[in-house]
Scaffold this motif. Structure first.
Motif, PDB file in Angstrom:
ATOM      1  N   ILE A  21       0.723  -1.154  -0.169  1.00 21.24           N
ATOM      2  CA  ILE A  21      -0.012  -0.061   0.078  1.00 21.24           C
ATOM      3  C   ILE A  21       0.739   1.381   0.009  1.00 21.24           C
ATOM      4  N   LEU A  22       1.800   1.208   0.924  1.00 14.53           N
ATOM      5  CA  LEU A  22       2.649   2.538   1.037  1.00 14.53           C
ATOM      6  C   LEU A  22       3.611   2.609  -0.298  1.00 14.53           C
ATOM      7  N   MET A  23       4.078   1.540  -1.197  1.00 14.75           N
ATOM      8  CA  MET A  23       4.731   1.570  -2.232  1.00 14.75           C
ATOM      9  C   MET A  23       3.763   2.247  -3.516  1.00 14.75           C
ATOM     10  N   LEU A  24       2.405   1.741  -3.288  1.00 14.37           N
ATOM     11  CA  LEU A  24       1.640   1.888  -4.212  1.00 14.37           C
ATOM     12  C   LEU A  24       1.390   3.602  -4.283  1.00 14.37           C
ATOM     13  N   VAL A  25       1.273   4.201  -3.128  1.00  9.89           N
ATOM     14  CA  VAL A  25       1.214   5.719  -2.769  1.00  9.89           C
ATOM     15  C   VAL A  25       2.329   6.345  -3.401  1.00  9.89           C
ATOM     16  N   LEU A  54      13.409   3.170 -10.057  1.00  9.27           N
ATOM     17  CA  LEU A  54      14.541   3.722  -9.336  1.00  9.27           C
ATOM     18  C   LEU A  54      13.992   4.614  -8.041  1.00  9.27           C
ATOM     19  N   LYS A  55      13.021   5.463  -8.032  1.00  9.75           N
ATOM     20  CA  LYS A  55      12.678   6.138  -7.186  1.00  9.75           C
ATOM     21  C   LYS A  55      11.727   5.278  -6.018  1.00  9.75           C
ATOM     22  N   CYS A  56      11.029   4.184  -6.351  1.00  8.77           N
ATOM     23  CA  CYS A  56      10.494   3.237  -5.534  1.00  8.77           C
ATOM     24  C   CYS A  56      11.488   2.564  -4.616  1.00  8.77           C
ATOM     25  N   VAL A  57      12.511   2.043  -5.634  1.00 14.01           N
ATOM     26  CA  VAL A  57      13.769   1.219  -4.726  1.00 14.01           C
ATOM     27  C   VAL A  57      14.249   2.044  -3.644  1.00 14.01           C
ATOM     28  N   ASP A  58      14.543   3.402  -4.226  1.00 14.42           N
ATOM     29  CA  ASP A  58      15.025   4.229  -3.267  1.00 14.42           C
ATOM     30  C   ASP A  58      14.379   4.774  -1.933  1.00 14.42           C
ATOM     31  N   ALA A  59      12.726   4.483  -2.193  1.00 20.33           N
ATOM     32  CA  ALA A  59      11.713   4.793  -1.238  1.00 20.33           C
ATOM     33  C   ALA A  59      11.689   3.516  -0.130  1.00 20.33           C
ATOM     34  N   LEU A  60      12.168   2.311  -0.636  1.00 17.69           N
ATOM     35  CA  LEU A  60      12.270   1.184   0.328  1.00 17.69           C
ATOM     36  C   LEU A  60      13.054   1.516   1.434  1.00 17.69           C
ATOM     37  N   SER A 125      20.612   5.872  -5.717  1.00 20.98           N
ATOM     38  CA  SER A 125      20.452   7.339  -5.979  1.00 20.98           C
ATOM     39  C   SER A 125      21.609   7.832  -6.956  1.00 20.98           C
ATOM     40  N   GLU A 126      22.717   7.178  -7.298  1.00 15.61           N
ATOM     41  CA  GLU A 126      23.645   7.535  -8.228  1.00 15.61           C
ATOM     42  C   GLU A 126      23.008   7.421  -9.475  1.00 15.61           C
ATOM     43  N   ARG A 127      22.406   6.268  -9.896  1.00 16.07           N
ATOM     44  CA  ARG A 127      21.809   5.919 -10.890  1.00 16.07           C
ATOM     45  C   ARG A 127      20.456   6.785 -11.231  1.00 16.07           C
ATOM     46  N   TYR A 128      19.939   7.102 -10.328  1.00 12.99           N
ATOM     47  CA  TYR A 128      18.628   8.014 -10.502  1.00 12.99           C
ATOM     48  C   TYR A 128      19.066   9.358 -10.832  1.00 12.99           C
ATOM     49  N   GLU A 129      20.041   9.851 -10.110  1.00  8.98           N
ATOM     50  CA  GLU A 129      20.683  11.426 -10.545  1.00  8.98           C
ATOM     51  C   GLU A 129      21.111  11.157 -12.060  1.00  8.98           C
ATOM     52  N   SER A 130      21.831  10.262 -12.386  1.00  3.48           N
ATOM     53  CA  SER A 130      22.436  10.283 -13.928  1.00  3.48           C
ATOM     54  C   SER A 130      21.111  10.116 -14.768  1.00  3.48           C
ATOM     55  N   LEU A 131      20.368   9.269 -14.580  1.00  8.37           N
ATOM     56  CA  LEU A 131      19.159   9.071 -15.465  1.00  8.37           C
ATOM     57  C   LEU A 131      18.313  10.308 -15.507  1.00  8.37           C
ATOM     58  N   LYS A 132      18.212  11.038 -14.537  1.00  2.93           N
ATOM     59  CA  LYS A 132      17.322  12.364 -14.406  1.00  2.93           C
ATOM     60  C   LYS A 132      18.213  13.385 -15.272  1.00  2.93           C
ATOM     61  N   ALA A 133      19.260  13.371 -15.001  1.00  4.46           N
ATOM     62  CA  ALA A 133      20.183  14.546 -16.085  1.00  4.46           C
ATOM     63  C   ALA A 133      19.978  14.111 -17.458  1.00  4.46           C
ATOM     64  N   ALA A 134      19.932  12.894 -17.672  1.00  5.15           N
ATOM     65  CA  ALA A 134      19.835  12.349 -19.100  1.00  5.15           C
ATOM     66  C   ALA A 134      18.576  12.797 -19.659  1.00  5.15           C
ATOM     67  N   ALA A 135      17.550  12.575 -18.718  1.00  5.34           N
ATOM     68  CA  ALA A 135      16.094  12.577 -19.145  1.00  5.34           C
ATOM     69  C   ALA A 135      15.960  14.211 -19.363  1.00  5.34           C
ATOM     70  N   ARG A 136      16.501  15.078 -18.639  1.00  2.71           N
ATOM     71  CA  ARG A 136      16.198  16.445 -18.922  1.00  2.71           C
ATOM     72  C   ARG A 136      17.179  16.767 -20.047  1.00  2.71           C
ATOM     73  N   ASP A 137      18.323  16.195 -20.392  1.00  2.00           N
ATOM     74  CA  ASP A 137      19.004  16.711 -21.555  1.00  2.00           C
ATOM     75  C   ASP A 137      18.362  16.370 -22.869  1.00  2.00           C
ATOM     76  N   SER A 138      17.572  14.923 -22.602  1.00  2.00           N
ATOM     77  CA  SER A 138      16.904  14.452 -23.755  1.00  2.00           C
ATOM     78  C   SER A 138      15.564  15.246 -24.080  1.00  2.00           C
TER      79      SER A 138
END
Length: 359
Positions: A21-25, A54-60, A125-138
């Motif tokens: 339930i928490l993860m669904l939220v 990635l955010k869900c794994v980080d939220a665990l 977290s490192e993968r998330y930050e790198s991917l978010k930067a790539a998503a913004r660049d794209s």
């Protein structure tokens, strides 16, 4: 052993339901957030699912202690409500044995929380930050639309593209205009490519002409080029992912003596398994401290929020320099562990034997 296995199994089932339930939220909130950013052109749509995962794994990491606490409170409450504790007591399960089973569960969950916070969280977290930067660049590049003027922002030049090839990054018949305090720059090229590299974002123009001059003065310099690379502006959030949250625990340990931010992050990571174990004990103590379900839930929620709030506040105090690192978060853990121990010492009476008629 059979009763203990039953207690562990039922608690794990409740924990799975609570955590789901928490993860669904979390998934719903993050997915809606990224959809809004994609609609605003801040991130590329093709990265949304991986960012959410990635955010869900980080939220665990922060959700696991809360899930353990809620699962134990709900499971123990159900055992008493359905008079299963009466049957367990008749079967020879003492309160000490029940506390031992909860302790085993708490230690197991604490080890999982430690593995998540100390090993998995920095990598994610490192993968998330790198991917978010790539998503913004794209997303920056996908803002270029054929037949329209496009400005990336800040001091970046303005581009006009007549056609975009099928690969999505090759442009044809490109016009570029850049303005500075000294002179204006105008570039025409039959082809150009958008390139994103670890060192920055670039537009590479090929086989074109470059004009530099001051508008109205008529004195322009013309240059032919085979390849001309324009570097786009780099925002602070897109470079240098060496934030404490993305650094490995071993490196944080080495840097914690000299860097307050590293010390605060290290203490926060070490707090997760301790928090999980203390909350498991608190769940056991609070489940028998009051006979009213509403009282248990209210006191449990207050206990958890107060504990977590003090941990966050002391970690911030270490990071800001208002609290010495050698003190850190440990007095908070000590105080709440002592409170749990005192509550458990008060529970020396036998398990409640409540018949259906007296319930």
């Amino acid at each position: 052993m059979i009763l203990r296995r039953y207690l562990i199994r039922e608690t794990l089932v409740t924990f799975t339901a609570v955590l789901s339930i928490l993860m669904l939220v979390v998934v719903a909130a993050r997915f809606a957030n990224y959809l809004a950013q994609a609609a605003a052109g801040e991130v590329s749509r093709s990265y949304i699912l991986e960012l959410v995962a990635l955010k869900c794994v980080d939220a665990l990491t922060p959700l696991l202690p809360a899930g353990v606490f809620a699962a134990l409170v709900l499971a123990l409450r159900r055992f008493e409500r359905d008079h299963e504790l009466v049957a367990m007591s008749a079967g020879g399960l003492s309160r000490t044995a029940l506390a031992g089973t909860v302790l085993v569960l708490g230690v197991g969950f604490s080890l999982v929380a430690g593995a998540l916070s100390l090993a998995a969280a920095p990598v994610v977290s490192e993968r998330y930050e790198s991917l978010k930067a790539a998503a913004r660049d794209s997303a920056d590049f996908t803002r270029i639309v054929a037949g329209r003027f496009t400005h990336f922002g800040g001091t970046d030049p303005v581009f006009y593209v007549e056609r975009i090839a099928g690969d999505g990054r090759t442009m044809e018949r490109v016009f570029m205009h850049a303005r500075s305090d000294e002179a204006d720059e105008i570039v025409f090229a039959p082809r150009a490519r958008y390139v994103s590299r670890p060192g920055g974002r670039f537009v590479v123009l090929e086989d074109g002409r470059r004009y530099v001059g001051v508008p109205g003065e008529g004195n322009w310099t013309t240059t032919r080029f085979g390849r001309y690379t324009v570097r786009l502006r780099e925002e602070g959030s897109r470079v240098g992912f060496e934030r404490p949250k993305t650094v490995s625990t071993a490196r944080l340990w080495s840097a914690s003596r000299a860097d307050r931010a590293a010390s605060a992050e290290l203490q926060w990571r070490l707090s997760q398994p301790v928090l999980t174990l203390v909350l498991a004990g608190a769940a056991f103590a609070l489940s028998f401290a009051s006979r009213e379900r509403a009282d248990r839930l209210a006191v449990g929620a207050l206990f958890y929020l107060l504990y977590l709030g003090l941990l966050v506040g002391t970690a911030k105090g270490v990071e800001s320099g208002h609290l010495p690192p050698w003190i850190g978060v440990w007095p908070v853990h000590g105080a709440f562990a002592a409170a749990v121990a005192l509550l458990c010492l008060r529970l020396r009476r036998p398990l409640p034997v409540r018949t259906p008629a007296s319930a």
